[in-house]
Design a protein around this motif. Structure first.
Motif, mmCIF file in Angstrom:
data_model
loop_
_atom_site.group_PDB
_atom_site.id
_atom_site.type_symbol
_atom_site.label_atom_id
_atom_site.label_comp_id
_atom_site.label_asym_id
_atom_site.label_seq_id
_atom_site.Cartn_x
_atom_site.Cartn_y
_atom_site.Cartn_z
ATOM 1 N N ARG A 11 32.249 -27.811 -7.009
ATOM 2 C CA ARG A 11 31.258 -28.535 -6.215
ATOM 3 C C ARG A 11 30.675 -27.618 -5.134
ATOM 4 O O ARG A 11 31.407 -26.862 -4.510
ATOM 5 C CB ARG A 11 31.889 -29.751 -5.535
ATOM 6 N N PRO A 12 29.374 -27.663 -4.905
ATOM 7 C CA PRO A 12 28.797 -26.857 -3.816
ATOM 8 C C PRO A 12 29.309 -27.327 -2.465
ATOM 9 O O PRO A 12 29.626 -28.509 -2.286
ATOM 10 C CB PRO A 12 27.288 -27.108 -3.958
ATOM 11 N N VAL A 13 29.410 -26.400 -1.527
ATOM 12 C CA VAL A 13 29.865 -26.730 -0.176
ATOM 13 C C VAL A 13 28.642 -26.918 0.713
ATOM 14 O O VAL A 13 27.763 -26.048 0.792
ATOM 15 C CB VAL A 13 30.764 -25.618 0.395
ATOM 16 N N VAL A 14 28.574 -28.065 1.365
ATOM 17 C CA VAL A 14 27.437 -28.431 2.211
ATOM 18 C C VAL A 14 27.900 -28.532 3.657
ATOM 19 O O VAL A 14 28.944 -29.123 3.945
ATOM 20 C CB VAL A 14 26.835 -29.781 1.757
ATOM 21 N N ASN A 98 35.091 -34.639 -0.331
ATOM 22 C CA ASN A 98 33.840 -34.837 -1.082
ATOM 23 C C ASN A 98 33.327 -36.272 -0.992
ATOM 24 O O ASN A 98 32.181 -36.536 -1.368
ATOM 25 C CB ASN A 98 34.014 -34.427 -2.543
ATOM 26 N N SER A 103 29.364 -33.021 -3.978
ATOM 27 C CA SER A 103 29.445 -31.895 -3.047
ATOM 28 C C SER A 103 30.738 -31.959 -2.247
ATOM 29 O O SER A 103 31.402 -32.995 -2.176
ATOM 30 C CB SER A 103 28.244 -31.910 -2.083
ATOM 31 N N GLN A 104 31.103 -30.820 -1.650
ATOM 32 C CA GLN A 104 32.190 -30.746 -0.684
ATOM 33 C C GLN A 104 31.584 -30.489 0.688
ATOM 34 O O GLN A 104 30.493 -29.909 0.790
ATOM 35 C CB GLN A 104 33.153 -29.613 -1.032
ATOM 36 N N VAL A 239 30.780 -18.773 1.646
ATOM 37 C CA VAL A 239 29.974 -19.799 0.997
ATOM 38 C C VAL A 239 29.224 -20.646 2.012
ATOM 39 O O VAL A 239 28.018 -20.860 1.890
ATOM 40 C CB VAL A 239 30.861 -20.711 0.107
ATOM 41 N N ALA A 240 29.932 -21.129 3.033
ATOM 42 C CA ALA A 240 29.294 -22.072 3.955
ATOM 43 C C ALA A 240 29.977 -22.035 5.314
ATOM 44 O O ALA A 240 30.883 -22.812 5.573
ATOM 45 C CB ALA A 240 29.346 -23.495 3.389
#
Length: 300
Positions: A11-14, A98, A103-104, A239-240
């Motif tokens: 999952r993408p990290v937001v 999540n 997303s995470q 990543v974020a």
């Protein structure tokens, strides 16, 4: 016929940006996440170092005794105001919250306390934060009142756990990060006068499972430098946000260096992981009572 296996992309990290208008809503989510995600990492942005010790060569600043390091940190934190705080939580498997989405999430809190036009600051640090994208005018207009943040943080379940074992807090060279957070939790009061009282306060607020990777890496062969260099060495990609990078790098550090198990817990080269609890880089307890020698501080 061989069984078919499916591999799903992570999952993408937001980054969830938090302002005054959505502060309570985001803390509601944090309280939910804290029920299952018991590893926490933070990082802060502040107006830089504005005081340094007089008559000490800059090349020697990294070799000062802990008592003097604390005095320098205390004066700087007392004199400046927090700008941002990053927060990440993960569970025992390294998963971020999540909330049932694809997303995470990690959080970034933007505070209104600091006024770039009038407050004490290190101009080089402010210029760097501007280049990194901080909008100081927006922070003033839409940012979080730190007193409101402190009240919600105190009720989040992350702090003041009586048994001190519910959460592990992870930092990299984290003394300033923890000090700024404790300062606003204490309603902007000044930090304790001496180092032992400060460390006692750290254990009360965060519990005993506070880890500083900058301290830990001194006991791990081949590791040196800042967070970016450490993460690159361990093969961790950013990543974020810094708080997420800190979290992922800590987990990789444990996986690679602290694999030896014993009745007393995980260890590396004879060093128990537990011995690194509540030890902050530069404020190591073996020299708490080194003499400060009355050196004064001057503006940086």
């Amino acid at each position: 016929m061989a069984p078919v296996s499916f591999s799903f992309p992570p999952r993408p990290v937001v980054i969830r940006e938090v302002w005054q208008h959505n502060l309570e809503e985001e803390f509601h989510l944090i309280k939910i996440a804290a029920m299952t995600h018991h590893m926490v990492s933070i990082d802060t942005e502040f107006p830089g170092v504005v005081y340094r010790p007089a008559n000490v060569d800059k090349r020697c600043l990294g070799k000062l005794p802990p008592v003097m390091n604390y005095q320098i940190m205390k004066e700087n934190v007392n004199a400046t105001k927090i700008i941002q705080l990053g927060l990440a939580l993960c569970d025992d498997l390294g998963n971020l919250p999540n909330f049932g989405s694809m997303s995470q999430y990690v959080w970034q809190f933007n505070f209104s306390d600091f006024d770039v036009y009038t407050d004490l600051q290190n101009t080089d640090s402010i210029d760097l934060l501007k280049r990194q994208g901080i909008d100081f005018d927006r922070n003033l207009e839409e940012g979080i009142d730190s007193a409101h943040f402190a009240a919600l943080m105190a009720k989040s379940g992350l702090l003041f756990n009586p048994n001190g074992s519910d959460f592990a807090w992870v930092t990299f060279h984290g003394s300033y990060d923890l000090a700024h957070l404790m300062k606003i939790l204490n309603r902007d009061k000044r930090l304790p006068n001496d180092l032992p009282k400060f460390m006692c306060m750290v254990c009360i607020v965060f519990g005993r499972k506070v880890f500083d990777m900058k301290n830990m890496m001194k006991f791990c062969d081949g590791l040196y430098g800042g967070l970016e260099n450490l993460s690159n060495t361990l093969g961790v990609q950013r990543v974020a946000g810094k708080c997420h990078l800190t979290m992922q790098t800590f987990r990789r550090l444990l996986d690679i260096y602290f694999k030896q198990k014993s009745e007393s817990g995980l260890r590396h080269n004879g060093h128990l992981l537990a011995r690194f609890q509540c030890v902050l880089h530069g404020l190591e307890p073996n020299n708490y009572f080194d003499q400060f020698n009355g050196r004064s501080l001057i503006a940086a």
